[in-house]
Design an enzyme around this catalytic site. Structure first.
Site, short mmCIF file in Angstrom:
data_model
loop_
_atom_site.label_atom_id
_atom_site.label_comp_id
_atom_site.label_asym_id
_atom_site.label_seq_id
_atom_site.Cartn_x
_atom_site.Cartn_y
_atom_site.Cartn_z
CG HIS A 1 -2.62 0.25 -2.45
ND1 HIS A 1 -1.58 -0.57 -2.84
CD2 HIS A 1 -2.96 0.97 -3.55
CE1 HIS A 1 -1.31 -0.36 -4.12
NE2 HIS A 1 -2.13 0.56 -4.58
CB CYS B 1 -1.73 -4.06 -2.67
SG CYS B 1 -0.21 -4.83 -3.26
#
Length: 463
Positions: free
Chosen positions: A136, A82
């Site tokens: 993120h 991510c």
């Protein structure tokens, strides 16, 4: 009728004039003023969508977006994790440049003060807004989603996010657990809602405010599902009866696979329902009946996500913003559903790195809507009969998420940042990805040529 040679000469002149006009002119839009941008980023979504040929998946609203878009069939993330993937495509730099391969550093501190897509739009007069998971969270975005650099005001995170990994999943024993498989009755969960529902509602509120703004907007909306845990409204399970769920066609760990190329999916092993299976490490395997349940919940999460995308795009229609807003839809990376014995991202297999990528551009990928016309009416995935929708046009070329930054800049009519030198740690604004604008020019060329040929044919017949 004129002789064939005259027609061929005329056709060559038309092609030459169209190509020349495309090469010489800056990107033009069918609307006046700058175009808004709606960037939809999904977590862990592989191209398991109807518009990518997976007819078992009910994703009518995303398919409808694809039918008005330019769809890239072979788009890949820079890394199937991510934080590195998001930092990479939001800065337009590769992980080798951002120096982020995990979750534990902030590029502005450890690599360079690199600009981001929203920051570039902000510096060019846009109001930039973030809803849900865009960057993120944590160290990799300085615990602030890169504020204040990237955003005009603080990003929004749903209040119900904090319950995602807590004991909110009711198991067969009637007790609450922190499970991988977590279909819920939304009325019974804390706050009576789910994060992606809250993100959609907040995004719509922001669109309503921006409707009357004199400034263009850049709105990024990040959806959590189908990221684990698979926590979604339980009614979506009905779309995917277990008896209809097939297994991965290649479920075995490849013979001779180097250990470094395999990930033992430790993140799902931490869930209570997976722990109860007492699986061996590192290869498992997972019992077949539980494999079907994982795949069922992943697909159900996609259909739940699809409804949120549908409500968001329907609101864009209702606010009459579809004729002035670019829509980009992408995922940060894919997720393995048993292929090669994997149940995770964290690998370089196609199922982990290949992503959906599509762009709707008003007047270019689809005609501008007429007054009162809806381009994106909400479609209920529970409808017994769903109309099959093909993408507006497919591009088969191999492309990267790295191209998101220069492509959005070009489509919005902004100056496309220059190519990065090597090394580029000292350069604030540059790009390492290709601008995909040429694919939109080819679409424009085809439409322009068809229009001009039709007009000339009519003129020749009338003469």
């Amino acid at each position: 009728m004129p002789p064939a040679g005259q027609c061929l000469l005329w056709l060559g002149l038309v092609l030459a004039s169209v190509c020349a006009s495309l090469e010489s002119a800056a990107p033009s839009n069918s609307t006046t003023g700058p175009l808004n941008v709606l960037l939809i980023i999904v977590d862990d979504l592989r191209p398991s969508l109807g518009c990518y040929g997976d007819k078992a998946i009910r994703s009518p609203n995303i398919d409808q977006l694809a039918s008005r878009s330019l769809l890239f069939q072979n788009a890949f993330a820079q890394q199937a994790v991510c934080a590195p993937s998001r930092v990479s495509f939001l800065t337009g730099r590769r992980p080798d440049t951002t120096r982020l391969y995990d979750f534990n550093s902030y590029w502005r501190v450890h690599a360079g003060n690199f600009s981001t897509i929203p920051q570039y739009f902000k510096e060019n007069g846009y109001v930039t807004m973030s809803v849900g998971k865009v960057f993120h969270p944590g160290i990799s975005s300085n615990y602030s989603d890169d504020s204040p650099y990237s955003w005009s005001f603080p990003p929004y995170h749903p209040s119900s996010e904090k319950y995602e990994n807590t004991k909110t999943c009711r198991g067969p024993d009637g007790q609450l657990h922190a499970n991988l498989l977590c279909p819920v009755d939304v009325a019974d969960v804390p706050e009576g809602t789910l994060p992606d529902k809250q993100s959609t509602e907040q995004a719509i509120r922001l669109l309503e405010k921006m409707k009357t703004s004199a400034s263009p907007f850049f709105l990024a909306v990040g959806y959590h599902k189908p990221h684990i845990p698979f926590r979604y409204p339980k009614e979506f399970q009905k779309l995917y009866p277990l008896e209809n769920i097939t297994l991965a066609p290649d479920p075995q760990v490849p013979a001779g696979l180097p250990p470094v190329a395999y990930n033992p999916w430790m993140d799902i092993r931490q869930r209570e329902d997976v722990q109860a299976l007492n699986l061996s490490v590192p290869y498992g395997p997972i019992p077949v009946d539980f494999q079907r349940k994982i795949r069922q919940s992943y697909f159900a999460s996609i259909s739940y996500l699809d409804t949120q995308v549908g409500h968001l795009l329907s609101a864009l229609d209702d606010l009459q913003l579809t004729n002035s807003t670019i829509i980009a839809f992408a995922s940060d990376h894919g997720w393995a559903l048993g292929e090669h014995g994997e149940w995770a991202k964290y690998s370089n297999f196609d199922v982990a790195t290949r992503v959906p990528l599509m762009f709707y551009v008003p007047g270019r990928t689809a005609p501008l809507p007429e007054a009162g016309e809806e381009l994106f009416p909400y479609i209920d995935p529970f409808d017994s009969v769903l109309e099959s929708m093909e993408p507006g046009r497919r591009v088969m070329d191999l492309v990267e998420l790295l191209s998101l930054s220069p492509t959005l800049a070009g489509l919005a009519g902004l100056h496309v940042p220059p190519r990065c030198p090597v090394p580029s740690f000292h350069v604030h604004l540059c790009r390492e990805g290709q601008n995909l604008g040429k694919h939109f020019q080819l679409q424009d060329l085809g439409e322009d040529l068809h229009l001009r040929v039709s007009r000339q044919q009519r003129f020749l017949v009338e003469e």
